[in-house]
Scaffold this active site. Sequence first.
Site, mmCIF file in Angstrom:
data_model
loop_
_atom_site.group_PDB
_atom_site.id
_atom_site.type_symbol
_atom_site.label_atom_id
_atom_site.label_comp_id
_atom_site.label_asym_id
_atom_site.label_seq_id
_atom_site.Cartn_x
_atom_site.Cartn_y
_atom_site.Cartn_z
ATOM 1 N N ARG A 94 39.654 50.118 47.828
ATOM 2 C CA ARG A 94 40.260 50.969 48.871
ATOM 3 C C ARG A 94 41.610 51.905 48.307
ATOM 4 O O ARG A 94 41.694 52.771 47.826
ATOM 5 C CB ARG A 94 40.711 50.202 50.188
ATOM 6 C CG ARG A 94 40.958 50.920 51.579
ATOM 7 C CD ARG A 94 42.205 51.769 51.569
ATOM 8 N NE ARG A 94 43.362 50.841 51.633
ATOM 9 C CZ ARG A 94 44.556 51.163 51.469
ATOM 10 N NH1 ARG A 94 44.840 52.469 51.488
ATOM 11 N NH2 ARG A 94 45.499 50.369 51.429
ATOM 12 N N ASP A 95 42.510 50.908 48.478
ATOM 13 C CA ASP A 95 43.896 51.386 47.634
ATOM 14 C C ASP A 95 43.902 52.108 46.469
ATOM 15 O O ASP A 95 44.406 52.925 45.963
ATOM 16 C CB ASP A 95 44.917 50.411 48.020
ATOM 17 C CG ASP A 95 46.350 50.868 47.698
ATOM 18 O OD1 ASP A 95 46.567 51.962 48.189
ATOM 19 O OD2 ASP A 95 47.125 50.219 47.330
ATOM 20 N N HIS B 83 52.582 43.202 48.956
ATOM 21 C CA HIS B 83 51.906 44.015 48.316
ATOM 22 C C HIS B 83 52.641 45.145 47.137
ATOM 23 O O HIS B 83 53.726 45.731 47.673
ATOM 24 C CB HIS B 83 51.250 45.302 49.348
ATOM 25 C CG HIS B 83 50.359 46.333 48.530
ATOM 26 N ND1 HIS B 83 49.120 46.503 48.686
ATOM 27 C CD2 HIS B 83 50.898 47.457 48.069
ATOM 28 C CE1 HIS B 83 48.708 47.679 48.035
ATOM 29 N NE2 HIS B 83 49.644 48.430 47.829
ATOM 30 N N HIS C 38 53.565 47.573 43.910
ATOM 31 C CA HIS C 38 53.166 48.773 42.855
ATOM 32 C C HIS C 38 53.985 48.514 41.650
ATOM 33 O O HIS C 38 55.066 47.965 41.738
ATOM 34 C CB HIS C 38 53.328 49.983 43.562
ATOM 35 C CG HIS C 38 52.322 50.434 44.487
ATOM 36 N ND1 HIS C 38 51.880 51.623 44.686
ATOM 37 C CD2 HIS C 38 51.699 49.541 45.393
ATOM 38 C CE1 HIS C 38 50.881 51.626 45.666
ATOM 39 N NE2 HIS C 38 50.653 50.597 46.068
ATOM 40 N N CYS D 176 49.494 55.422 45.648
ATOM 41 C CA CYS D 176 49.580 56.081 47.102
ATOM 42 C C CYS D 176 49.386 57.627 47.154
ATOM 43 O O CYS D 176 50.455 58.175 46.400
ATOM 44 C CB CYS D 176 50.891 55.570 47.755
ATOM 45 S SG CYS D 176 51.019 56.413 49.577
#
Length: 311
Positions: free
Chosen positions: A15-16, A207, A209, A240
Amino acid sequence: MSAQTHIDIVEVGPRDGLQSEPEVLPTATKIEFIGRAVAAGLRRIEVTSFVNPKRVPQVADAEAVLAGLPLREGIHYIGLVLNRRGFERAAAAGCNEIGMAVMASDTFSQRNQGVTTEESIAAWLDIAAAAGAAGIRPQVTVSAAFGCPFEGEVPVQRVVDIARRLAEAAPFEIALADTIGAGVPAQVLELVGRVREAVPGVALRCHFHNTRNTGIANAFAAVQAGVRTLDASLGGIGGCPFAPAATGNIPTEDLLYMLHRSGYGTGVSLAAAIETGQWLQRQLGRPVPGMLVKAGDFPGSVASGPVLASR
């Protein structure tokens, strides 16, 4: 020696990861990707988003992906939703867990979802109640909790206050997301500690990055702060699409290597994760960011055990 501490990994690559990549992979390839993650030992997988396909064409086949996934005991297929319509689609498609994102800053919330943070919180409270009534596990993420691409620093107290409001719906867990990879370990320790004090009894997830090369260090800081569930993306794909330069989810295989060698258990095969990252490169037709996809395990054996005593 004490019993080994277990860290759960939520795989977000399907998904992400894929929603931020320029390619739109075939539905069958996405289903194989998810199947490979399950075979590697991952038990919670973000499989798709139920959002406007015009804005995110990579997930236009959300229902078709769910339709192609076999129901498996102990496997949670997570669908990301941003509003009631998205939740209704996820429920109808068969998601047994839904996640929602609430932006920590109003500017990011308006640009990403077209609503204020307060309006997003209200939507979450409604969706969480509907999920509970439908027997679907609800969890929520405070996005841009470590920094906003438009407003800059996000006050810790604002994140704490948002988490407290979100906890009113009794979520399965609350995640703190460094959506643009701005955070550092000291910030992680402070924010996790403050949020835990504000919402005692609610499980926390993180979460991260790797935009500024701090993702893995931040993940370890979260573990040291008591967090027992972390997000990661096989191959390190994604980011994102609505935040400038927000590249780089932390690679699942790199996170596994760090955790396993530090004495933590995950129940996930590092060898299978590396192989899946290599497979993913072939599907995308280019290298993925993950380091172990390139370097492999050390000293070349999947059984390479912890170099520190188990916790």
